[in-house]
Design a protein around this motif. Structure first.
Motif, PDB file in Angstrom:
ATOM      1  N   SER A  57       0.831  -1.207   0.000  1.00 39.32           N
ATOM      2  CA  SER A  57       0.000   0.000   0.000  1.00 39.32           C
ATOM      3  C   SER A  57       0.864   1.254   0.000  1.00 39.32           C
ATOM      4  O   SER A  57       0.555   2.229  -0.690  1.00 39.32           O
ATOM      5  CB  SER A  57      -0.966  -0.001   1.183  1.00 39.32           C
ATOM      6  OG  SER A  57      -0.282   0.007   2.406  1.00 39.32           O
ATOM      7  N   VAL A  58       1.957   1.223   0.759  1.00 38.43           N
ATOM      8  CA  VAL A  58       2.843   2.404   0.794  1.00 38.43           C
ATOM      9  C   VAL A  58       3.440   2.636  -0.593  1.00 38.43           C
ATOM     10  O   VAL A  58       3.492   3.764  -1.084  1.00 38.43           O
ATOM     11  CB  VAL A  58       3.958   2.214   1.852  1.00 38.43           C
ATOM     12  CG1 VAL A  58       4.850   3.450   1.901  1.00 38.43           C
ATOM     13  CG2 VAL A  58       3.359   1.962   3.217  1.00 38.43           C
ATOM     14  N   THR A  90       2.156   1.693  -3.432  1.00 40.25           N
ATOM     15  CA  THR A  90       1.096   2.156  -4.340  1.00 40.25           C
ATOM     16  C   THR A  90       0.919   3.666  -4.225  1.00 40.25           C
ATOM     17  O   THR A  90       0.860   4.379  -5.230  1.00 40.25           O
ATOM     18  CB  THR A  90      -0.238   1.449  -4.012  1.00 40.25           C
ATOM     19  OG1 THR A  90      -0.049   0.039  -4.134  1.00 40.25           O
ATOM     20  CG2 THR A  90      -1.351   1.889  -4.968  1.00 40.25           C
ATOM     21  N   GLY A  91       0.866   4.153  -2.995  1.00 39.42           N
ATOM     22  CA  GLY A  91       0.719   5.593  -2.780  1.00 39.42           C
ATOM     23  C   GLY A  91       1.905   6.353  -3.332  1.00 39.42           C
ATOM     24  O   GLY A  91       1.755   7.387  -3.997  1.00 39.42           O
ATOM     25  N   ALA A  92       3.117   5.837  -3.057  1.00 36.87           N
ATOM     26  CA  ALA A  92       4.329   6.498  -3.545  1.00 36.87           C
ATOM     27  C   ALA A  92       4.325   6.550  -5.068  1.00 36.87           C
ATOM     28  O   ALA A  92       4.632   7.570  -5.675  1.00 36.87           O
ATOM     29  CB  ALA A  92       5.559   5.766  -3.024  1.00 36.87           C
ATOM     30  N   ASN A  93       3.935   5.451  -5.676  1.00 40.94           N
ATOM     31  CA  ASN A  93       3.892   5.375  -7.135  1.00 40.94           C
ATOM     32  C   ASN A  93       2.890   6.370  -7.716  1.00 40.94           C
ATOM     33  O   ASN A  93       3.150   7.003  -8.741  1.00 40.94           O
ATOM     34  CB  ASN A  93       3.546   3.935  -7.531  1.00 40.94           C
ATOM     35  CG  ASN A  93       3.533   3.746  -9.029  1.00 40.94           C
ATOM     36  OD1 ASN A  93       2.664   4.278  -9.708  1.00 40.94           O
ATOM     37  ND2 ASN A  93       4.493   3.000  -9.554  1.00 40.94           N
ATOM     38  N   LEU A  94       1.765   6.536  -7.026  1.00 41.91           N
ATOM     39  CA  LEU A  94       0.782   7.520  -7.506  1.00 41.91           C
ATOM     40  C   LEU A  94       1.355   8.933  -7.428  1.00 41.91           C
ATOM     41  O   LEU A  94       1.072   9.776  -8.277  1.00 41.91           O
ATOM     42  CB  LEU A  94      -0.511   7.421  -6.692  1.00 41.91           C
ATOM     43  CG  LEU A  94      -1.349   6.164  -6.933  1.00 41.91           C
ATOM     44  CD1 LEU A  94      -2.514   6.103  -5.954  1.00 41.91           C
ATOM     45  CD2 LEU A  94      -1.871   6.113  -8.369  1.00 41.91           C
ATOM     46  N   ALA A  95       2.161   9.182  -6.403  1.00 44.42           N
ATOM     47  CA  ALA A  95       2.687  10.538  -6.189  1.00 44.42           C
ATOM     48  C   ALA A  95       3.720  10.928  -7.238  1.00 44.42           C
ATOM     49  O   ALA A  95       3.865  12.093  -7.572  1.00 44.42           O
ATOM     50  CB  ALA A  95       3.293  10.642  -4.797  1.00 44.42           C
ATOM     51  N   ARG A 134      -4.008  -4.523  -9.020  1.00 45.21           N
ATOM     52  CA  ARG A 134      -4.075  -3.144  -9.512  1.00 45.21           C
ATOM     53  C   ARG A 134      -3.057  -2.849 -10.601  1.00 45.21           C
ATOM     54  O   ARG A 134      -3.127  -1.803 -11.239  1.00 45.21           O
ATOM     55  CB  ARG A 134      -3.858  -2.160  -8.353  1.00 45.21           C
ATOM     56  CG  ARG A 134      -5.006  -2.147  -7.395  1.00 45.21           C
ATOM     57  CD  ARG A 134      -4.977  -0.968  -6.438  1.00 45.21           C
ATOM     58  NE  ARG A 134      -6.124  -1.100  -5.555  1.00 45.21           N
ATOM     59  CZ  ARG A 134      -6.064  -1.599  -4.326  1.00 45.21           C
ATOM     60  NH1 ARG A 134      -4.908  -1.938  -3.808  1.00 45.21           N
ATOM     61  NH2 ARG A 134      -7.158  -1.737  -3.614  1.00 45.21           N
ATOM     62  N   LEU A 179      -1.322   0.953 -13.239  1.00 54.84           N
ATOM     63  CA  LEU A 179      -2.373   1.661 -12.507  1.00 54.84           C
ATOM     64  C   LEU A 179      -2.584   3.081 -13.034  1.00 54.84           C
ATOM     65  O   LEU A 179      -3.713   3.568 -13.122  1.00 54.84           O
ATOM     66  CB  LEU A 179      -2.023   1.684 -11.010  1.00 54.84           C
ATOM     67  CG  LEU A 179      -3.019   2.372 -10.071  1.00 54.84           C
ATOM     68  CD1 LEU A 179      -4.374   1.688 -10.081  1.00 54.84           C
ATOM     69  CD2 LEU A 179      -2.468   2.392  -8.636  1.00 54.84           C
TER      70      LEU A 179
END
Lengths: 615, 351
Positions: B92-93, B95-100, B129, B317
């Motif tokens: 999850s961390v 995933t968030g980092a990748n989105l940022a 995802r 994603l």
């Protein structure tokens, strides 16, 4: 004997008892909005079950020209459309109040009360005679009773027609039948019922520029304006509509017009552990990110919240509080997550909390939370609740200053690193407890660090040494002191006369409190009121308590959580605080607050100032 | 304790790659794991792969959970940001980092406790995802840092150092990743650098969820007779389906072509995976066949290694979410805030 009749213009409570899923919600909202269009403030509340179809649901509208937006308690007119809840609905009507019901099937006299005014209208018969389709019969029944109420309450039918027109603009197929149904109900009532009753709506000019909005939508819009790009969430009542509204607003406001690509990412995570993890990862990597949840979600998130606190990562959480503990009371309101968020997680942790009072502050505080999270590099909680979040509330229009830039906090750039600025991830260069951070990928040889919880020194090197740990923990305390200077200040409402007593309140208690202060003053009981808007507590709060002999702390939870926090963190003597606690899941009322405060002040032998003397 | 410092002196004759770094520039702190730990060999392969790929070290973000494996990102790529997060929650961390910031390269490092027990949910969902990452699972079948408890990947019947026999069915992370939609799935062995380095390179170049399960014997708790994750056991039962070579986009491809034994797979970013097929019937482009193949060989007690599946045109994603090309962490108020005029319109609609 004929029952007495409650007579009131622009000041009464009407409650709709419906069956969930019967299409009543939109008709009821149409009714409330029509009154607003007549310039009279309303405060509607959904009282709904954890259910999609079949269980009872209520919609309570307080019509209040004075603008008292808190729940009043008691019902002056009951629109009883649900046989399941008939007995309890009838019992709730104030003596001299009114009952409006579907009289198609005759009911025995024992089903009514002698001291209320009964108005029967054969709604089912009317529908059956007009519509063939059973779905239409159901849906238009709701519009028909709105039309009848317009006649009974002497409302402006034009205002309703105008709203129907706006709602079905461009959908002529729906517009006409809805208008017809409303008119049919109105005509029937005018012809067959005694109109108007003692309760009436009269045009006024008490709404002005105010807007009518749900707190959850406002918080979502605050996230859009505050620059959130990542929203990770997991569905939970009453917070789900925050993420859904964020998506709706983003689709309108955040799609790049040239490329058609999104300047936002919304992920419905597999659970709250993942949603807070994603927010933490995005915050670590320099994007503004938030999640929306409620009490049980906070419980699941606490391990990550602790990590974000210790690793100093910006995280914004919108907590739409509901009844607790555990998974209970999902559709009821409370302010019961104060302690679980203030101290969320293992180890010594403290977190920044913001307490908005209405949708306007949901908007402002969510945008501000994103700034604070970046500035303070820590989790920030926007503590709203179901009462604000899921009810449409009248409030001042939202405002934004176009000159405002986002405060991204202390982020060291590649240029600064290149120039040799001392970078220690947990080094307090400025004396405010806030260190500098770098975004991953900034510089080829400088500024990279390994993120962990507590096992580190000022330069983020692995260290299990006691002095390094203590040094870091002390700096975090200093940072929390700095937070006091940045969070919204408490707001004082001073009594018209010198007051021995004070009252502290927060969040959704606000409208009930304002009304209670007015009612108490009318009884000659004067209290100064302080609305706490954030944790950590500023010195003004302790000063306020010190300036009064006793201070009431009004809360919507059982255990006096804010009081506990005040005693613990602002070092206030508990003997100077008196708790007023309301926690049955319904929103607190002015009546409740007045009764509690008046009883205590009477017991303490306070002689009320004579009204004439006071004036 | 604190670290032993590692001398930063580089020999002037050390070979540099195309972006001007020597292999040593990809190293990290000195490992604090046990001597002979399979995980250290994996770190060495990661270093080799990144150097060969001419990646600038600081453009990699290394994320991990908790456990022996999750400590290793400190032991490679010392100029990259790392994040030792929460047990089982690296996905999850990340995933968030990748989105940022979609421009960095994301390495997720995890262990079998981290991924197959406490974090099996997050492991499953990051594969679903299609987050663009290289997920390395350092699989030793045992909890090392808490001293030798069985993990969920321990084979039924395998015996712990203390003589306890595991009766629970094992989680096969490779089959799981395949079922859940991972678009690059491989298995390897920490001691087989020749196989591992190209697999890591291919995974990094892959523009989607790439997963490599790497059997990595635990010398302290799981390298004895009776363990199915020991050096000896794996060497005896390893059955490699193919040998992988990897070419980044810019290299001209000139290599002997043996019909029936070699296939080229061009990935989305233009890089090429060349598979020398040891088992001629093995088709790494067919997910269903891959699942059957793994299951059949598992039943025979064989550990199938190599590139088991690749979907060369995978979408990630960001593609699913249709996000802008600019990393989110570079967008400012001018790009993100709709402004007062838009707000006035919203207000007007709420009356």
């Amino acid at each position: 004997m004929k029952p007495k009749r409650i007579e009131s213009i622009n000041d009464f409570v009407i409650k709709f008892a419906n069956v969930n899923g019967s299409g009543s919600a939109s008709a009821n909202e149409l009714f409330a909005r029509s009154i607003l269009r007549m310039g009279v403030p309303v405060s509607p509340r959904n009282i709904f079950p954890s259910n999609i179809q079949g269980l009872p649901t209520w919609y309570e509208v307080r019509v209040t020209e004075k603008g008292w937006l808190g729940r009043r308690g008691g019902v002056d007119l009951m629109v009883a459309m649900n046989p399941q809840t008939w007995n309890q609905d009838i019992a709730e009507i104030e003596p001299g109040g009114y009952l409006f019901y579907d009289s198609t099937r005759p009911l025995p006299q024992s089903k009514f009360r002698d001291d209320i005014n009964v108005i029967g209208m054969p709604l089912t018969d009317i529908c059956n005679a007009t519509y063939d389709d059973s779905r239409q019969r159901q849906l238009f029944k709701n519009i028909i009773y709105v039309g009848a109420l317009a006649a009974l309450l002497d409302m402006d039918a034009g205002a309703i027609a105008e709203l129907i027109g706006e709602q079905y603009k461009g959908k002529e197929k729906l517009l006409k039948p809805n208008l017809n149904a409303m008119q049919m109900g109105r005509d029937y009532a005018l012809a067959h019922l005694k109109c108007p009753i003692g309760l009436r709506v009269q045009r006024a000019d008490a709404v002005g520029k105010k807007i009518f909005m749900e707190g959850n939508s406002a918080a979502a819009l605050g996230a859009v304006y505050g620059g959130a790009t990542v929203c990770a969430w997991y569905p939970i009542t009453p917070s789900s509509s925050v993420a859904e509204a964020f998506e709706r607003y983003c689709k309108r406001l955040r799609v790049d017009p040239e490329t058609g690509k999104n300047k936002f990412a919304i992920v419905q995570a597999e659970d709250e552990l993942a949603s807070i993890g994603m927010v933490t990862g995005a915050g670590w990597n320099g994007a503004r990110a938030f999640t929306a949840t409620s009490g049980p979600g906070i419980s699941l998130m606490t391990e990550f919240i602790g990590l974000a606190y210790f690793a100093e990562i910006p995280v914004t959480v919108i907590d739409v509080q509901r009844g607790g503990p555990s998974t209970g009371m999902p559709t009821r309101t409370q302010q019961a997550d104060i302690l679980s968020t203030a101290y969320a997680s293992h180890g010594d942790t403290k977190h920044v909390l913001l307490f908005p009072e209405d949708p306007k502050e949901c908007f402002e505080f969510t945008a501000q939370a994103l700034d604070l999270a970046d500035r303070l590099q820590t989790p920030v909680f926007v503590m709203t609740d179901l009462d604000i979040g899921m009810n449409t509330r009248l409030c001042d229009p939202l405002e934004w200053d176009d000159a405002k830039q986002y405060d991204r906090g202390k982020v060291m750039s590649a240029e600064e690193l290149q120039a040799g600025k001392d970078f220690g991830r947990y080094l307090d260069l400025d004396g405010d407890g806030i260190p500098y951070r770098t975004y991953p990928g900034t510089h080829p040889t400088r500024g990279a660090y390994f993120t962990r919880g507590t096992t580190k020194d000022r330069y983020a090197r692995y260290s299990e040494a006691g002095p390094d740990y203590v040094d870091n923990m002390q700096r975090l305390l200093k940072k929390f002191e700095t937070a006091k200077t940045l969070v919204p200040k408490p707001l004082l409402s001073a009594a018209l006369h010198p007051a021995r007593f004070g009252v502290i309140y927060f969040g959704s208690t606000s409208p009930a409190m304002a009304e209670a202060l007015d009612a108490l003053a009318a009884q000659g009981i004067y209290v100064n009121a302080l609305r706490v808007r954030a944790f950590p507590f500023q010195d003004e709060i302790a000063d306020f308590v010190a300036a009064h002999s006793k201070v009431f702390v009004i809360e919507q939870n059982r255990d006096a959580q804010l009081k506990t926090l005040l005693v613990n963190e602002a070092h206030i003597n508990p003997a100077s605080l008196i708790s007023v606690l309301h926690y049955d899941g319904t929103p607190i009322t002015a009546r409740f607050i007045v009764k509690e405060i008046a009883a205590v002040t009477a017991a303490l032998n306070v002689r009320p100032l004579k009204k004439d003397k006071a004036a | 304790m604190t670290y032993l410092t590692k001398p930063k002196l580089h020999h002037p004759t050390l070979q540099k790659n195309k972006v001007g770094y020597t292999r040593r520039d990809y190293e990290g702190k000195i490992s604090t794991l046990c001597a002979g730990c399979g995980h250290d060999s994996i770190s060495a392969s990661i270093i080799q792969a990144c150097w060969e790929l001419d990646i600038q070290p600081h453009r990699v973000a290394k994320l991990s959970g908790i456990g022996c494996s999750s400590k290793t990102p400190d032991y490679f790529l010392g100029n990259s940001h790392g994040f030792n997060s929460v047990h089982g929650r690296m996905p999850s961390v990340l995933t968030g980092a990748n989105l940022a910031n979609r421009e960095l390269i994301y390495l997720g490092v995890s262990g079998d406790g981290d991924s197959a027990s406490i974090g099996i949910g997050q492991f499953a969902h990051i594969m679903r995802r299609g987050v663009n990452l290289t997920y390395i699972l350092e699989n030793n079948g045992v909890y090392g840092l808490t001293k030798g408890q069985f993990s969920a990947t321990a084979d039924a019947g395998s015996k712990s150092k203390r003589g306890v026999v595991n009766r629970d069915a094992p989680v096969d992370t490779v089959s799981l990743a395949l079922q859940l939609g991972a678009t690059y799935v491989a298995r390897s062995f920490s001691g087989d650098k020749k196989q591992l380095v190209p697999l890591i390179k291919g995974a990094i170049a892959h523009q989607g969820a790439a997963f490599i399960d790497i059997v990595s014997p635990c010398v302290a708790f799981n390298n004895h007779e009776g363990s199915t994750k020991s050096y000896d056991y794996v060497r005896e039962h390893n059955d490699s389906v193919n040998r992988l070579d990897f070419w980044p986009t810019r290299d001209a491809i000139s290599i002997d072509y043996q019909a029936g034994a070699v296939i080229d797979v061009a990935q989305h970013d233009g890089s090429v995976l060349r598979l020398r097929k040891i088992h001629p019937e093995y088709d790494p482009l067919d997910r269903v066949k891959a699942l059957n193949y793994i299951a059949e060989h598992q039943a025979k007690g064989e550990l199938v290694t190599g590139l088991l599946y690749v979907h060369p045109d995978a979408e990630d994603l960001h593609a699913h979410l249709n996000t802008v090309d600019t990393p989110f962490n570079q967008l400012n108020a001018r790009e993100l805030c709709p402004g007062a005029a838009a707000l006035a319109k919203i207000n007007a609609a709420l009356r």
